[in-house]
Motif scaffolding. Structure first.
Motif, mmCIF file in Angstrom:
data_model
loop_
_atom_site.group_PDB
_atom_site.id
_atom_site.type_symbol
_atom_site.label_atom_id
_atom_site.label_comp_id
_atom_site.label_asym_id
_atom_site.label_seq_id
_atom_site.Cartn_x
_atom_site.Cartn_y
_atom_site.Cartn_z
ATOM 1 N N ASN A 186 -63.399 -23.385 30.912
ATOM 2 C CA ASN A 186 -62.339 -23.104 29.944
ATOM 3 C C ASN A 186 -62.438 -23.959 28.683
ATOM 4 O OD1 ASN A 186 -60.966 -21.187 31.634
ATOM 5 N ND2 ASN A 186 -60.395 -22.929 32.891
ATOM 6 N N SER A 187 -63.618 -24.402 28.367
ATOM 7 C CA SER A 187 -63.779 -25.286 27.214
ATOM 8 C C SER A 187 -63.479 -24.589 25.882
ATOM 9 C CB SER A 187 -65.198 -25.859 27.192
ATOM 10 O OG SER A 187 -66.140 -24.812 27.065
ATOM 11 N N GLU A 188 -63.581 -23.261 25.847
ATOM 12 C CA GLU A 188 -63.317 -22.541 24.602
ATOM 13 C C GLU A 188 -61.841 -22.578 24.226
ATOM 14 O OE1 GLU A 188 -64.614 -19.134 26.410
ATOM 15 O OE2 GLU A 188 -66.734 -19.636 26.260
ATOM 16 N N GLU A 189 -60.963 -22.716 25.214
ATOM 17 C CA GLU A 189 -59.525 -22.689 24.968
ATOM 18 C C GLU A 189 -58.954 -24.057 24.606
ATOM 19 O OE1 GLU A 189 -57.632 -20.877 28.302
ATOM 20 O OE2 GLU A 189 -59.057 -19.226 28.340
ATOM 21 N N LEU A 190 -59.731 -25.109 24.800
ATOM 22 C CA LEU A 190 -59.264 -26.462 24.520
ATOM 23 C C LEU A 190 -59.952 -27.022 23.283
ATOM 24 C CD1 LEU A 190 -59.480 -27.851 28.156
ATOM 25 C CD2 LEU A 190 -57.423 -27.101 26.985
ATOM 26 N N SER A 191 -59.261 -27.935 22.622
ATOM 27 C CA SER A 191 -59.880 -28.584 21.473
ATOM 28 C C SER A 191 -60.865 -29.652 21.965
ATOM 29 C CB SER A 191 -58.815 -29.223 20.583
ATOM 30 O OG SER A 191 -58.242 -30.336 21.217
ATOM 31 N N ALA A 192 -61.750 -30.051 21.098
ATOM 32 C CA ALA A 192 -62.751 -31.057 21.462
ATOM 33 C C ALA A 192 -62.085 -32.376 21.844
ATOM 34 C CB ALA A 192 -63.714 -31.277 20.306
ATOM 35 N N HIS A 193 -60.996 -32.686 21.148
ATOM 36 C CA HIS A 193 -60.278 -33.937 21.427
ATOM 37 C C HIS A 193 -59.650 -33.899 22.823
ATOM 38 C CE1 HIS A 193 -58.261 -37.653 20.468
ATOM 39 N NE2 HIS A 193 -57.090 -37.123 20.805
ATOM 40 N N GLN A 194 -59.075 -32.773 23.209
ATOM 41 C CA GLN A 194 -58.479 -32.642 24.533
ATOM 42 C C GLN A 194 -59.541 -32.766 25.627
ATOM 43 O OE1 GLN A 194 -56.672 -28.804 23.903
ATOM 44 N NE2 GLN A 194 -54.614 -29.677 23.917
ATOM 45 N N ILE A 195 -60.670 -32.123 25.428
ATOM 46 C CA ILE A 195 -61.751 -32.182 26.408
ATOM 47 C C ILE A 195 -62.247 -33.617 26.559
ATOM 48 C CG2 ILE A 195 -64.127 -31.461 26.870
ATOM 49 C CD1 ILE A 195 -63.417 -28.794 25.544
ATOM 50 N N LYS A 196 -62.392 -34.309 25.435
ATOM 51 C CA LYS A 196 -62.863 -35.691 25.468
ATOM 52 C C LYS A 196 -61.886 -36.579 26.238
ATOM 53 C CE LYS A 196 -64.055 -39.514 22.438
ATOM 54 N NZ LYS A 196 -64.058 -40.012 21.057
ATOM 55 N N ASP A 197 -60.580 -36.399 26.003
ATOM 56 C CA ASP A 197 -59.578 -37.199 26.696
ATOM 57 C C ASP A 197 -59.613 -36.963 28.204
ATOM 58 O OD1 ASP A 197 -58.675 -38.332 24.352
ATOM 59 O OD2 ASP A 197 -56.947 -36.986 24.152
ATOM 60 N N VAL A 198 -59.677 -35.701 28.599
ATOM 61 C CA VAL A 198 -59.670 -35.374 30.027
ATOM 62 C C VAL A 198 -60.945 -35.881 30.687
ATOM 63 C CG1 VAL A 198 -59.667 -33.494 31.698
ATOM 64 C CG2 VAL A 198 -58.139 -33.403 29.733
ATOM 65 N N LYS A 199 -62.082 -35.703 30.038
ATOM 66 C CA LYS A 199 -63.338 -36.172 30.618
ATOM 67 C C LYS A 199 -63.351 -37.690 30.778
ATOM 68 C CE LYS A 199 -66.619 -32.544 29.566
ATOM 69 N NZ LYS A 199 -67.883 -32.202 28.921
ATOM 70 N N SER A 200 -62.785 -38.400 29.814
ATOM 71 C CA SER A 200 -62.757 -39.863 29.917
ATOM 72 C C SER A 200 -61.853 -40.307 31.066
ATOM 73 C CB SER A 200 -62.312 -40.497 28.606
ATOM 74 O OG SER A 200 -60.969 -40.181 28.329
ATOM 75 N N LYS A 201 -60.716 -39.619 31.253
ATOM 76 C CA LYS A 201 -59.841 -39.952 32.380
ATOM 77 C C LYS A 201 -60.525 -39.674 33.706
ATOM 78 C CE LYS A 201 -55.115 -39.807 30.880
ATOM 79 N NZ LYS A 201 -53.786 -39.338 31.196
ATOM 80 N N LEU A 202 -61.187 -38.524 33.807
ATOM 81 C CA LEU A 202 -61.881 -38.183 35.045
ATOM 82 C C LEU A 202 -63.004 -39.174 35.333
ATOM 83 C CD1 LEU A 202 -62.101 -34.283 34.821
ATOM 84 C CD2 LEU A 202 -60.579 -35.645 36.247
#
Length: 65
Positions: free
Chosen positions: A34-50
């Motif tokens: 679902n990376s197309e529906e999220l902004s790059a900043h949101q993906i970066k934040d979630v990946k860093s938390k994970l």
């Protein structure tokens, strides 16, 4: 009188760690799909938390085993 199993907590903790790691992998797959529906900043934040959760769990896993 039941015997007190000292390893019970250890085995429960290991099961929790395995389940949490499995959930982290599922979340990573969901992000990829679902990376197309999220902004790059949101993906970066979630990946860093994970990544930080995964690192913490792997360090904890080594101390429990």
């Amino acid at each position: 009188m039941p015997r007190n199993d000292g390893n019970k907590n250890k085995f429960e903790d290991l099961k929790k760690l395995e389940l949490t790691l499995k959930n982290i992998h599922k979340n990573e797959e969901f992000l990829e799909e679902n990376s197309e529906e999220l902004s790059a900043h949101q993906i970066k934040d979630v990946k860093s938390k994970l990544a930080s959760k995964k690192k913490h769990l792997e360090e904890t896993d080594g101390t429990i085993k």
